[in-house]
Scaffold this motif. Sequence first.
Motif, PDB file in Angstrom:
ATOM      1  N   ILE A   1      43.084   0.880   9.372  1.00 37.70           N
ATOM      2  CA  ILE A   1      42.102   1.914   9.039  1.00 37.70           C
ATOM      3  C   ILE A   1      41.494   2.374  10.360  1.00 37.70           C
ATOM      4  N   ILE A   2      41.578   3.696  10.641  1.00 34.04           N
ATOM      5  CA  ILE A   2      41.266   4.220  11.965  1.00 34.04           C
ATOM      6  C   ILE A   2      40.259   5.371  11.833  1.00 34.04           C
ATOM      7  N   PRO A   3      38.997   5.170  12.228  1.00 39.16           N
ATOM      8  CA  PRO A   3      37.992   6.243  12.115  1.00 39.16           C
ATOM      9  C   PRO A   3      38.368   7.520  12.860  1.00 39.16           C
ATOM     10  N   GLN A   4      39.022   7.375  14.043  1.00 38.12           N
ATOM     11  CA  GLN A   4      39.478   8.559  14.778  1.00 38.12           C
ATOM     12  C   GLN A   4      40.791   8.229  15.485  1.00 38.12           C
ATOM     13  N   SER A   5      41.857   8.913  15.098  1.00 36.67           N
ATOM     14  CA  SER A   5      43.150   8.707  15.739  1.00 36.67           C
ATOM     15  C   SER A   5      43.234   9.522  17.024  1.00 36.67           C
ATOM     16  N   GLY A   6      44.320   9.326  17.759  1.00 36.92           N
ATOM     17  CA  GLY A   6      44.540  10.111  18.963  1.00 36.92           C
ATOM     18  C   GLY A   6      44.616  11.604  18.695  1.00 36.92           C
ATOM     19  N   PRO A   7      45.322  12.032  17.625  1.00 39.23           N
ATOM     20  CA  PRO A   7      45.345  13.462  17.299  1.00 39.23           C
ATOM     21  C   PRO A   7      44.007  14.009  16.809  1.00 39.23           C
ATOM     22  N   GLY A   8      43.050  13.124  16.552  1.00 33.34           N
ATOM     23  CA  GLY A   8      41.719  13.605  16.191  1.00 33.34           C
ATOM     24  C   GLY A   8      41.457  13.687  14.712  1.00 33.34           C
ATOM     25  N   ASP A   9      41.963  12.737  13.927  1.00 31.60           N
ATOM     26  CA  ASP A   9      41.690  12.722  12.492  1.00 31.60           C
ATOM     27  C   ASP A   9      41.315  11.322  12.065  1.00 31.60           C
ATOM     28  N   PHE A  10      40.686  11.220  10.889  1.00 28.78           N
ATOM     29  CA  PHE A  10      40.451   9.931  10.247  1.00 28.78           C
ATOM     30  C   PHE A  10      41.682   9.597   9.431  1.00 28.78           C
ATOM     31  N   ARG A  11      42.193   8.368   9.564  1.00 27.27           N
ATOM     32  CA  ARG A  11      43.398   8.022   8.836  1.00 27.27           C
ATOM     33  C   ARG A  11      43.445   6.532   8.503  1.00 27.27           C
ATOM     34  N   ALA A  12      44.213   6.245   7.467  1.00 21.50           N
ATOM     35  CA  ALA A  12      44.687   4.891   7.201  1.00 21.50           C
ATOM     36  C   ALA A  12      46.200   4.976   7.253  1.00 21.50           C
ATOM     37  N   THR A  13      46.855   3.899   7.638  1.00 20.89           N
ATOM     38  CA  THR A  13      48.288   4.016   7.879  1.00 20.89           C
ATOM     39  C   THR A  13      49.034   2.737   7.571  1.00 20.89           C
ATOM     40  N   THR A  14      50.289   2.896   7.161  1.00 23.10           N
ATOM     41  CA  THR A  14      51.260   1.795   7.125  1.00 23.10           C
ATOM     42  C   THR A  14      52.354   2.174   8.116  1.00 23.10           C
ATOM     43  N   LYS A  15      52.606   1.304   9.088  1.00 22.11           N
ATOM     44  CA  LYS A  15      53.584   1.611  10.125  1.00 22.11           C
ATOM     45  C   LYS A  15      54.642   0.524  10.190  1.00 22.11           C
ATOM     46  N   SER A  16      55.882   0.929  10.020  1.00 25.22           N
ATOM     47  CA  SER A  16      57.017   0.032  10.214  1.00 25.22           C
ATOM     48  C   SER A  16      57.456   0.131  11.662  1.00 25.22           C
ATOM     49  N   PRO A  17      58.402  -0.697  12.121  1.00 29.02           N
ATOM     50  CA  PRO A  17      58.831  -0.599  13.517  1.00 29.02           C
ATOM     51  C   PRO A  17      59.303   0.792  13.928  1.00 29.02           C
ATOM     52  N   SER A  18      59.826   1.574  12.980  1.00 28.85           N
ATOM     53  CA  SER A  18      60.390   2.870  13.362  1.00 28.85           C
ATOM     54  C   SER A  18      59.674   4.063  12.754  1.00 28.85           C
ATOM     55  N   LEU A  19      58.904   3.861  11.680  1.00 31.56           N
ATOM     56  CA  LEU A  19      58.286   4.985  10.985  1.00 31.56           C
ATOM     57  C   LEU A  19      56.809   4.699  10.700  1.00 31.56           C
ATOM     58  N   GLU A  20      56.032   5.761  10.599  1.00 27.91           N
ATOM     59  CA  GLU A  20      54.638   5.651  10.210  1.00 27.91           C
ATOM     60  C   GLU A  20      54.371   6.585   9.035  1.00 27.91           C
ATOM     61  N   SER A  21      53.572   6.110   8.070  1.00 28.77           N
ATOM     62  CA  SER A  21      53.176   6.934   6.929  1.00 28.77           C
ATOM     63  C   SER A  21      51.659   7.011   6.885  1.00 28.77           C
ATOM     64  N   PRO A  22      51.070   7.892   7.688  1.00 28.37           N
ATOM     65  CA  PRO A  22      49.607   7.973   7.721  1.00 28.37           C
ATOM     66  C   PRO A  22      49.055   8.762   6.550  1.00 28.37           C
ATOM     67  N   LEU A  23      47.889   8.337   6.074  1.00 34.50           N
ATOM     68  CA  LEU A  23      47.119   9.118   5.117  1.00 34.50           C
ATOM     69  C   LEU A  23      46.005   9.775   5.910  1.00 34.50           C
ATOM     70  N   ILE A  24      46.064  11.076   6.059  1.00 35.99           N
ATOM     71  CA  ILE A  24      45.093  11.793   6.864  1.00 35.99           C
ATOM     72  C   ILE A  24      43.920  12.171   5.967  1.00 35.99           C
ATOM     73  N   GLY A  25      42.752  11.600   6.256  1.00 38.44           N
ATOM     74  CA  GLY A  25      41.593  11.871   5.421  1.00 38.44           C
ATOM     75  C   GLY A  25      40.965  13.222   5.724  1.00 38.44           C
ATOM     76  N   GLU A  26      40.454  13.377   6.923  1.00 38.14           N
ATOM     77  CA  GLU A  26      39.801  14.627   7.330  1.00 38.14           C
ATOM     78  C   GLU A  26      39.496  14.500   8.801  1.00 38.14           C
ATOM     79  N   ALA A  27      38.545  15.259   9.295  1.00 34.65           N
ATOM     80  CA  ALA A  27      38.116  15.137  10.683  1.00 34.65           C
ATOM     81  C   ALA A  27      37.609  13.722  10.937  1.00 34.65           C
ATOM     82  N   PRO A  28      37.505  13.311  12.207  1.00 33.78           N
ATOM     83  CA  PRO A  28      36.987  11.975  12.518  1.00 33.78           C
ATOM     84  C   PRO A  28      35.685  11.699  11.774  1.00 33.78           C
TER      85      PRO A  28
END
Length: 390
Positions: free
Chosen positions: A160-187
């Motif tokens: 769970i990430i309040p502000q990602s590098g691209p500048g959004d709030f997200r929660a994510t499941t990341k495998s070694p090769s793929l990421e499936s982020p849920l983009i909530g909104e702005a930070p």
Amino acid sequence: MHPVGRFHNSFRRLLGPLALAALVAPPTQADLLHKYTFNNNTAEDSVGGLHGTVVDNTGIHSYTGGAINLTANNTPTNGGISSNQDFSLPTTVGAYVDLPNDIFTNAVMSQAGGLYGQVTLETWFTVQQNRNWAEVAVFGTSNNGENTAVGAGAQSYVAIIPQSGPGDFRATTKSPSLESPLIGEAPLTPNQRHHVVFVMDQNDTDGGVNLNGTATLYLNNGAPVRAPIQPFIDTMINNNNWLGRSQWPDPLFDGLIDEFRIYDHALTATEVAANFTAGPEPAPLPVLVVNRDTGAITLANQSAGNIQIKGYTIESAAGSLNPAGWQSIDTGNTFDPNGTWTSSSLTNLEIAESNTGGTLDGGSLAATSSRGIGTPWFKTPIQDLTFSFT
């Protein structure tokens, strides 16, 4: 010694709303495996007994209104908000909570109350200042294994990430090769307490669209965001299970965490709404105690945890207060040695004082202790005192 009349006890967590927990329904408890609260100044799991450990090699963390306070992670000695973590250095300034290994996958695999393949992460926290990729919660492992954050490019994790590098709030499941982020909104808005619920369900294929399952993200009881999840949440290595530290060598979280919960089932929208209304487990509250024989008044902490007091007000509509008998809670500067207290009202209708100078963190009432403020009550049959505090 008995309390006089009726007392209206209210308090405000730092940067949060008034807590009136007695007026709302209790939070959902079904299938709740772990509940990490900080009301006793520890990372206690009050449900599952698998307690967390606060890792802090410089003693910068504190506790504020029932929350663990990690705002000192953002200090000049740590290089400011752009500085990344480096726990290889003994002088590192930083703190986070280390949760037991495997608690995430054990919840996913549990069938005690929920279905195999379901898990929900729920938390209340306040961001003081957003820092790119500073994760408030993460479960998984890093490339170099346990207790390292050298990078997780070849590993799996949930965060769970309040502000990602691209500048959004997200929660994510990341495998070694793929990421499936849920983009909530702005930070996430700083200096405001947020309620975040991250639901993962391998059984929910979203009508055959998400074959590996679906994740759902709720923010402050708003509209849910849905996305597919990676097919690993029941098998991933999770020996770096952290609150306030990232799986990568990114900045530490700068803010407060009130509570963190793990469920072995997928919370429904109705359950999320009920928990949002109820809020986290309230912090311990001080009690006003009045001696009917002498007129002495004390502020007492009857709980097992410390309570930080920044100010208080006592009122009597009938005028039963005696300012001449009052003394400051900080008499002798022993209650709050690094602060200055000033009275804002001294009348027979109201007595109030607060921490107005020096370090504005107030004074601490230790567990099961009390602090007197003299004898400011007239012995009278009228019992109408009200008591509020910050």
